[in-house]
Design an enzyme around this catalytic site. Structure first.
Site, PDB file in Angstrom:
ATOM      1  N   ASP A 200      -1.273   1.295 -10.849  1.00 45.20           N
ATOM      2  CA  ASP A 200      -0.954   1.301  -9.422  1.00 45.20           C
ATOM      3  C   ASP A 200      -2.097   0.528  -8.792  1.00 45.20           C
ATOM      4  O   ASP A 200      -3.203   1.054  -8.658  1.00 45.20           O
ATOM      5  CB  ASP A 200      -0.900   2.728  -8.867  1.00 45.20           C
ATOM      6  CG  ASP A 200      -0.399   2.713  -7.437  1.00 45.20           C
ATOM      7  OD1 ASP A 200      -0.919   1.911  -6.645  1.00 45.20           O
ATOM      8  OD2 ASP A 200       0.534   3.460  -7.120  1.00 45.20           O
ATOM      9  N   HIS A 201      -1.862  -0.720  -8.452  1.00 43.12           N
ATOM     10  CA  HIS A 201      -3.017  -1.564  -8.122  1.00 43.12           C
ATOM     11  C   HIS A 201      -3.743  -1.090  -6.856  1.00 43.12           C
ATOM     12  O   HIS A 201      -4.889  -1.446  -6.629  1.00 43.12           O
ATOM     13  CB  HIS A 201      -2.641  -3.046  -8.078  1.00 43.12           C
ATOM     14  CG  HIS A 201      -1.952  -3.482  -6.822  1.00 43.12           C
ATOM     15  ND1 HIS A 201      -0.626  -3.298  -6.603  1.00 43.12           N
ATOM     16  CD2 HIS A 201      -2.422  -4.111  -5.721  1.00 43.12           C
ATOM     17  CE1 HIS A 201      -0.296  -3.783  -5.420  1.00 43.12           C
ATOM     18  NE2 HIS A 201      -1.378  -4.290  -4.862  1.00 43.12           N
ATOM     19  N   HIS A 264       2.093   3.394  -4.182  1.00 50.07           N
ATOM     20  CA  HIS A 264       0.838   3.107  -3.481  1.00 50.07           C
ATOM     21  C   HIS A 264       0.532   4.106  -2.356  1.00 50.07           C
ATOM     22  O   HIS A 264      -0.575   4.622  -2.252  1.00 50.07           O
ATOM     23  CB  HIS A 264       0.860   1.711  -2.867  1.00 50.07           C
ATOM     24  CG  HIS A 264       1.279   0.635  -3.830  1.00 50.07           C
ATOM     25  ND1 HIS A 264       0.933   0.641  -5.156  1.00 50.07           N
ATOM     26  CD2 HIS A 264       2.009  -0.502  -3.654  1.00 50.07           C
ATOM     27  CE1 HIS A 264       1.427  -0.436  -5.745  1.00 50.07           C
ATOM     28  NE2 HIS A 264       2.088  -1.143  -4.857  1.00 50.07           N
TER      29      HIS A 264
HETATM   30  C1  BG6 Z   1       3.515  -4.543  -4.573  1.00 48.99           C
HETATM   31  C2  BG6 Z   1       4.858  -4.538  -3.903  1.00 48.99           C
HETATM   32  O1  BG6 Z   1       3.396  -3.461  -5.448  1.00 48.99           O
HETATM   33  O2  BG6 Z   1       2.500  -4.461  -3.592  1.00 48.99           O
HETATM   34  C3  BG6 Z   1       4.969  -5.650  -2.884  1.00 48.99           C
HETATM   35  O3  BG6 Z   1       5.873  -4.692  -4.883  1.00 48.99           O
HETATM   36  C4  BG6 Z   1       3.820  -5.601  -1.920  1.00 48.99           C
HETATM   37  O4  BG6 Z   1       6.208  -5.600  -2.184  1.00 48.99           O
HETATM   38  C5  BG6 Z   1       2.504  -5.527  -2.675  1.00 48.99           C
HETATM   39  O5  BG6 Z   1       3.858  -6.761  -1.112  1.00 48.99           O
HETATM   40  C6  BG6 Z   1       1.354  -5.308  -1.715  1.00 48.99           C
HETATM   41  O6  BG6 Z   1       0.141  -5.399  -2.385  1.00 48.99           O
HETATM   42  P1  BG6 Z   1      -1.172  -5.821  -1.601  1.00 48.99           P
HETATM   43  O7  BG6 Z   1      -2.253  -5.624  -2.586  1.00 48.99           O
HETATM   44  O8  BG6 Z   1      -0.979  -7.238  -1.187  1.00 48.99           O
HETATM   45  O9  BG6 Z   1      -1.243  -4.907  -0.419  1.00 48.99           O
END
Ligand code: BG6
Length: 515
Positions: A200-201, A264
């Protein structure tokens, strides 16, 4: 290139990442080109990659190593021209290889094994293997099961006693509870849970990691962190993009709730709401997060969902000065789509600490700007002294800016200078960039290093994923299966979302914080 103080300090106090062969499934995709390889390249530039690390891209298209490397180089030059350095790229990319195979073809995995053995025989990777499943989700099962059938889920017989084989699994981790449970079974039939890293980044973002430090390493916040002092919490993730680059094909099958809230935003909510863990071990932290997810008050039936959740799609509008088409007119989106590009929820956590404190969570595409933040809104002091003073009705708000402009600020009341007693809300502000001299590393840098170090703290455990889906499924069910589903609202692209989302808070005498 300058070394990165965040990572160096980190490496001293955490496990060190170990050399390995990293195999990326889905190597021709966007994630590999835009996130994974740039993260590895940055780590190489900072001298933070373990020596002897090799990368093998596994994908279906025919390509040579050279063509694969050229494609990666082109993207690095495009997305981070400031960090691109030809000499460094050449030394990094000679450790990057390409392996062509269909995901369903066992022979391809046997060929991969031979390749791994060759690299290991030449001294690369130290017998450790990290399999990163980053393909389209329909291939996750095939990849994991073929890894097992080719014997790649086990450490090679001639590898050292400490050698390991691990799997990193990208999102989406299922599309509902049933599919997530199925995928969990496949993963755990293949790799031991302690060798499984569900990405989960958001957990790799520096500011998300700072939530625990803010709460548990400071004496002043935690005593107030409960329903006696906190009125409510808001979590907002705004994006100013729509369905560019063919993204509609995936997004239209997912929607804001599944794409961002299930993972997230519920992860951020868990970090804000969890009890102090007994220790900082992966399970110590994840045990506490999962308790929060288990305490989310379920919403059963269309009425409850309708009363607590707003879903919406954007109509045509203007974002960042550019005309934007309506969601249903986007490329690769069904013109009759019932997929939400915006969602706002009122969530209750039924436990001792949070009884009566709503958590308002919203996420939307094509909003005016990209920003993710969490705000903690404190209760008002007793209205006995200043209640008639102009400006006295502002609340104390602690804001955690996840991105951009990472930092933490605290709003408080101050007397306006002058003879009259007037008050104004002022802000104390901590910014990463000014306090630490530079921005934060990319989430994937941290997560890749942690997987190489065997630290699963920032990865979702099986029960976290399943409990999150359990909560989300009830909402999806009301939207898509109920006889009279809650309606789909609309908002013009470039606005802050539908009126119905404002109304959700207005009913409670509150309003969304302006970002
Ligand atoms: C991803 C989603 O997991 O996270 C995307 O699939 C989203 O829809 C993205 O845009 C957002 O990541 P960050 O790091 O740019 O906020």
């Amino acid at each position: 290139m300058e070394s990165n103080p965040f990572l160096e300090e980190d490496l001293d106090i955490r496990n060190r990442p170990e050399s390995c062969i990293l195999v990326i499934f889905g190597a021709t995709g966007d994630l590999t080109h835009r996130k994974l390889i740039p993260a590895l390249y940055n780590l190489a530039a900072e001298g933070n990659l373990p020596p002897g690390l090799k990368v093998i891209g596994f994908a279906r298209r025919e390509k040579s190593d050279a063509v694969f490397r050229d494609g990666l180089e082109k993207v690095i030059k495009e997305i981070s021209p400031a960090t691109y350095n030809q000499r460094l790229w050449e030394s990094f990319s000679q450790n990057v290889f390409y392996h062509q195979s269909e995901f369903q073809d066992l022979e391809g995995y046997e060929g991969l094994r031979t390749r791994l053995e060759q690299i290991e025989a030449e001294g690369g990777g130290s017998g450790n293997r990290l399999f990163y499943v980053a393909s389209a989700p329909e291939f996750f099962d095939d990849i994991l099961l073929h890894l097992r059938d080719a014997g790649l889920n086990k450490v090679a017989a001639n590898a050292g006693a400490d050698a390991w084989a691990r799997a990193v699994v990208e999102k989406p981790f299922g599309t509902d509870l049933v599919t997530a449970k199925h995928l969990n079974r496949v993963v755990n039939d293949t790799f031991h849970e302690s060798d499984t890293y569900r990405i989960d980044h958001y957990l790799g973002k520096e500011t998300a990691q700072n939530i625990m430090v803010l709460r548990f390493a400071n004496a002043i916040f935690e005593p107030l962190w409960n329903n006696r002092h906190i009125d409510h919490v808001q979590i907002t993730c705004a994006e100013n993009l729509g369905m560019e680059g063919g993204r509609g094909a995936y997004y239209d099958t997912a929607g804001a709730l599944r794409d961002m809230v299930q993972n997230h935003l519920l992860q951020l909510l868990s970090l804000i709401a969890m009890e102090p863990p007994t220790d900082l071990s992966a399970d110590g932290v994840r045990d506490e997060k999962v308790k929060v997810l288990r305490s989310l008050r379920p919403m059963s039936g269309a009425d409850e969902v309708g009363a607590n959740v707003v879903r919406a799609q954007y109509t045509a509008g203007v974002v960042d000065g550019k005309e934007a088409v309506a969601y249903r007119r986007e490329d690769r989106v069904n013109p009759g789509s019932l997929t939400e590009s915006f969602v706002a929820l009122r969530i209750h956590i039924d436990n001792w600490r949070w009884e009566g404190v709503p958590f308002y969570v919203r996420m939307g595409k094509q909003l005016p700007k990209k920003a993710t933040e969490i705000s903690i809104h404190f209760k008002q002091p007793p209205a006995v002294l200043f209640n008639t003073v102009p400006g006295a009705d502002s609340e104390n708000v602690l804001v955690i800016r996840i991105q951009p402009n990472e930092g933490i600020s605290l709003r408080m009341q101050s007397k306006l200078p002058g003879p009259a007693l007037r008050m104004e809300s002022v802000k104390m502000d901590f910014q990463y960039a000014t306090s630490f001299g530079k921005g934060s590393p990319e989430a994937y840098e941290r997560l890749l290093l942690d997987a190489m170090a065997g630290d699963a703290t920032l990865f979702a455990r099986r029960d976290e994923v399943e409990n999150a889906w359990k909560f989300i499924d009830e909402i999806e069910h009301a939207w898509h299966k109920a006889e009279t589903p809650p309606k789909m609202a609309e908002y013009p692209a470039g606005s802050w979302g539908p009126q119905e989302a404002d109304e959700l808070l207005r009913q409670d005498g509150r309003h969304w914080r302006r970002l």
